[in-house]
Design an enzyme around this catalytic site. Structure first.
Site: not given
Ligand code: 3PG
Ligand code: MG
Length: 407
Positions: A380, A39, A357
């Site tokens: 997500g 990232r 995921g």
């Molecule tokens: C992730 O890692 O998917 C994003 O940074 C969002 O994080 P979160 O699921 O804690 O909102």
């Protein structure tokens, strides 16, 4: 990108401007060490471009889930150091994202400086999308750049609220992520297929329903496939399946038939009596899964079937493993199909977009992470995009990004 309707950095002159840059510095950390810099590496070009052109770059991000209060282990300080190393540019860490501390740090910035403000989720206003917090964040800057596609499914102060108050732009990573997703699903070269794996139909229901409408071939793998096999009346032994989702699975199969979407299920599976390393395995047709045995991977005939489907496609979206890839030998199906997708991609025959995921670790495990056309850094957010949902962070760029920017 054809239909994306927001401003990119091409229409921002950063010189002398204070730029609030929403990044996703939510990197994986184990025992205090960052385990994957992807990232940060993907974000670096945006920061470099803005700083090199004389912008004053104010990076904001969440990290982990501190639930609205300061949690020292969830400070962005160490991640700010890692960012500086990746950038090869000094980065000043500011131990608060609001209040005097943040305002003073920003006031002393010179053109080309980069600061990282402390975790936005140390304040409850972040996740509540509190307008006061959005306004205060906005007051630090002249423009807003959102480069956090992977956090765009959250309607939070720093991902959505702030865009109501500043001229807003997509950063380079956001532009690339959206471009790749658009290539794969909005205007794909057809035939387009999807491989969707994972454990539960219940968590991927919206995704499957949306995919059926968009793709020509939908291959379902992972434990999810067991629920579909059971819905087709087969006995799946002790395989993981969701009894309460059988009717739903039947409805999905019917909808696929109606729509002319070729929904591909495993035809053979690798089974074991126990889920453990070294347990004896057998390869059986899905019509003959023995009592007391469980499916843990797709079998060789399924791999051959999926390979033949891949050969007919121009575009592929991949989310989720086909088997329990973490426990060899149940990684073989995922590896073989991923390697075939990679080979076709390298030969220029297939565009492959993967993400969400477990997908990144499965592809890394198969040694093909860098051979796909694009692998999203999002979890997500990627899933919600595949579900056809409107992501609030992106919606705001679309709505607000059209405003004139004071140059
Ligand atoms: C992730 O890692 O998917 C994003 O940074 C969002 O994080 P979160 O699921 O804690 O909102
Ligand atoms: Mg997460």
């Amino acid at each position: 990108m054809t239909t994306l309707s927001f401003k990119t950095l091409d229409s921002l002159d950063p010189r002398g401007k204070k730029i609030l840059l929403r990044a996703d510095l939510n990197v994986p950390v184990r025992d205090g060490a960052i385990t994957d810099l992807t990232r940060i590496e993907r974000l670096a070009p945006t920061i470099r471009e803005l700083a090199d052109k004389g912008g004053r770059v104010i990076v904001v991000s969440h990290f982990d889930r501190p639930k609205g209060k300061p949690v020292p282990e969830m400070s962005l300080a160490p991640i700010s150091d890692a960012l500086a190393k990746t950038l090869g540019h000094s980065v000043t860490f500011v131990p608060d994202c609001l209040g005097d501390v943040a305002a003073k740090a920003v006031a002393t910035m010179a053109d080309g400086d980069v600061v990282v403000l402390e975790n936005t989720r140390f304040y409850p206003g972040e996740e509540k999308n509190d307008p006061d917090m959005s306004k205060e964040l906005a007051s630090l800057a002249d423009v807003y750049v959102n480069d956090a596609f992977s956090a765009a499914h959250r309607a939070h102060a720093s991902t959505e609220g702030v865009a109501h108050h500043l001229p807003s732009f997509a950063g380079r990573l956001m532009e690339i992520e959206l471009g790749a997703l658009e290539t794969a699903l909005e205007a794909p070269e057809r035939p387009v297929g999807a491989i969707i794996g994972g454990a539960k139909v219940s968590t991927k229901l919206d995704l499957l329903n949306n995919m059926i409408e968009k793709v020509d071939v939908l291959a379902v793998g992972g434990a999810m496939a067991n629920t579909f096999l059971a819905a087709n009346g087969l006995s799946v032994g002790t395989s993981l399946k969701e009894e309460e989702m059988l009717d739903t699975a039947k409805a999905i199969l019917a909808k696929a038939r109606e729509r002319g979407c070729d929904l591909v299920l495993p035809v053979d599976v690798v089974v074991a009596a126990e889920f453990m390393a070294g347990a004896p395995t057998k390869i059986v047709p899905v019509t003959a899964i023995p009592e007391g045995w469980m499916a843990l991977d797709v079998g060789p005939e399924t791999v051959a079937l999926l390979k033949s489907k891949l050969a007919s496609l121009k575009t592929l979206v991949w989310n989720g493993p086909l088997g329990v890839f973490e426990l060899p030998p149940f990684d073989e199906g995922t590896n073989a199909v991923a390697q075939e997708a990679a080979r076709l991609t390298k030969e220029g025959k297939l565009k492959t977009v993967a993400g969400g995921g477990d997908t990144v670790s499965a592809l890394r495990h198969a040694h093909v992470l860098h051979d796909m056309s694009y692998v999203s850094t999002a979890g997500g957010a990627f899933l919600e995009w595949l579900e056809g949902k409107i992501l609030p962070g992106i919606q705001m760029l679309r709505a607000i990004g059209q405003e004139a920017v004071p140059l």
